[in-house]
Design a protein around this motif. Sequence first.
Motif, PDB file in Angstrom:
ATOM      1  N   ASP A 152      -4.391 -10.386  -7.246  1.00 38.51           N
ATOM      2  CA  ASP A 152      -4.010  -9.056  -6.761  1.00 38.51           C
ATOM      3  C   ASP A 152      -2.535  -8.734  -7.026  1.00 38.51           C
ATOM      4  O   ASP A 152      -2.002  -7.761  -6.475  1.00 38.51           O
ATOM      5  N   LYS A 153      -1.880  -9.507  -7.877  1.00 38.08           N
ATOM      6  CA  LYS A 153      -0.428  -9.367  -8.035  1.00 38.08           C
ATOM      7  C   LYS A 153      -0.009  -7.994  -8.561  1.00 38.08           C
ATOM      8  O   LYS A 153       1.132  -7.567  -8.343  1.00 38.08           O
ATOM      9  N   ASN A 154      -0.927  -7.290  -9.230  1.00 36.82           N
ATOM     10  CA  ASN A 154      -0.575  -5.980  -9.777  1.00 36.82           C
ATOM     11  C   ASN A 154      -1.064  -4.813  -8.920  1.00 36.82           C
ATOM     12  O   ASN A 154      -1.005  -3.664  -9.363  1.00 36.82           O
ATOM     13  N   ALA A 155      -1.548  -5.092  -7.720  1.00 38.63           N
ATOM     14  CA  ALA A 155      -2.022  -4.021  -6.837  1.00 38.63           C
ATOM     15  C   ALA A 155      -0.880  -3.055  -6.527  1.00 38.63           C
ATOM     16  O   ALA A 155       0.213  -3.471  -6.137  1.00 38.63           O
ATOM     17  N   LYS A 156      -1.138  -1.767  -6.694  1.00 39.69           N
ATOM     18  CA  LYS A 156      -0.065  -0.768  -6.549  1.00 39.69           C
ATOM     19  C   LYS A 156       0.508  -0.710  -5.137  1.00 39.69           C
ATOM     20  O   LYS A 156       1.697  -0.440  -4.947  1.00 39.69           O
ATOM     21  N   TYR A 157      -0.337  -0.951  -4.123  1.00 36.00           N
ATOM     22  CA  TYR A 157       0.166  -0.825  -2.753  1.00 36.00           C
ATOM     23  C   TYR A 157       1.265  -1.836  -2.455  1.00 36.00           C
ATOM     24  O   TYR A 157       2.081  -1.625  -1.548  1.00 36.00           O
ATOM     25  N   LEU A 158       1.302  -2.933  -3.207  1.00 33.85           N
ATOM     26  CA  LEU A 158       2.353  -3.931  -2.988  1.00 33.85           C
ATOM     27  C   LEU A 158       3.740  -3.339  -3.224  1.00 33.85           C
ATOM     28  O   LEU A 158       4.714  -3.733  -2.576  1.00 33.85           O
ATOM     29  N   GLN A 159       3.813  -2.390  -4.154  1.00 32.41           N
ATOM     30  CA  GLN A 159       5.107  -1.772  -4.467  1.00 32.41           C
ATOM     31  C   GLN A 159       5.651  -0.946  -3.306  1.00 32.41           C
ATOM     32  O   GLN A 159       6.856  -0.700  -3.216  1.00 32.41           O
TER      33      GLN A 159
END
Length: 450
Positions: free
Chosen positions: A36-43
Amino acid sequence: MLKRLLIANRGEIAQRILAATKALGVEAVAVYSVADKNAKYLQDCHDRVCIGPGPPTQSYLQMEAILQAALQTECQALHPGYGFLAENPLLSYMCQQQGLQFVGPSARAISLLGDKVQAKKVMADYGLPTLLGPQKKITSLEEAKSIAQNLGYPLLLKASAGGGGKGMKLCHNPAELEKNFPLASMQALQAFGDGSLYVEKYIQKAKHIEFQVILDRYGNGIHLGERECSIQRRHQKLIEESPSPALTSEQREEMGQKVVQALQKLGYTNAATAEFLLSPDGELAFMEVNTRLQVEHPVSEQITQVDIVQEQIKIAANAPLSYRQNEIRFQGHAIECRINAEDPERNFRPSPGKITRFRPPTADYIRLDTHIHEGYTIPPFYDSMIAKLIVWGENRTQAIERTKQALEQFQIEGVKTTLNLLQKVLELDSFQNGTYHTKTLEELLSQWQK
């Protein structure tokens, strides 16, 4: 109010909790797996911590890694979302031991209500009607046969230590009981570490009804009415609506208050959902309590304008409920469709992969809860639900028509989805007139596959 909260989950529900923290001015920290490292919500989070590889057993089920992430980022609270560790009493207990506020009930409440047999006993003592069947655990086929002689067929075998359809078997006769008992017990053991079962009378053509309640630490409690969740496959819900077309306003208020009062007597705090079966003769019978946020909570939010997740966080921060029961107004009708990356024509085989086109419908009466976007790659490790389409209408007829239009307009390419199946369900006469039940989808699928 809290300063910082850890989101101990992923995907759509992580996005939902993040929205609630933003509205409350609380900083959010997310955990994530390598997948999930590229999940947008992480930003959009204040901070993020990788807790392991893609498989849940190496990441989102790693309690020590999650707690460490909360402590090292100086969080004051932890929200478990749903699934994974959300109903694990040890997580609630460990949060308490580490000085973290668990956004949910106490470990005692989770343990008590997680034992389905004990939960039935307690709720029956507090005045809720329950399904026919002895309120005791059984571990042998001989015990089951003895119960069946008194109870009669058809009957259900259920896991005493958990739900979700795991360890559940329908038996129409003694031969099926003999065949299914060891299978149910083995499934229960594998899923929950406890092979004990219990037996209930099976209600044919029943409806699945659940009541949403929220309770604070000051003796206040409210219910947000009921949701109907009868469109389901293998006990997994696909469509939910609120209010149910089968309940009267008197039934809604009476049972809603009974659930609130029963959980108050238990000293329960935070959000909970009490699940019932509604028989064809209109009688409600209690099944279980889910001690967490439900996937389908948005339909209750849409008809009451109560933000359940915000209330959860406020209660964890020792604030009282923002509402009293006489302030709850039920307005209109809401329908939720779960959109899964599955192929219904191939026995609902999961369909992970890259989303090459994503064009959701938009309107002021449409709510879309999702974490995916065009170009997003669905990992193969997790639940197949990729979005929830929630549609509001001034009445049920309008809500159905709007939902049908929204599903027709929804474009997802690159993976197989359940969009077409959802449209077929909404076209059913039994759905449109409100007479559908928990076996309706199975009946549709059997016709579809002929």
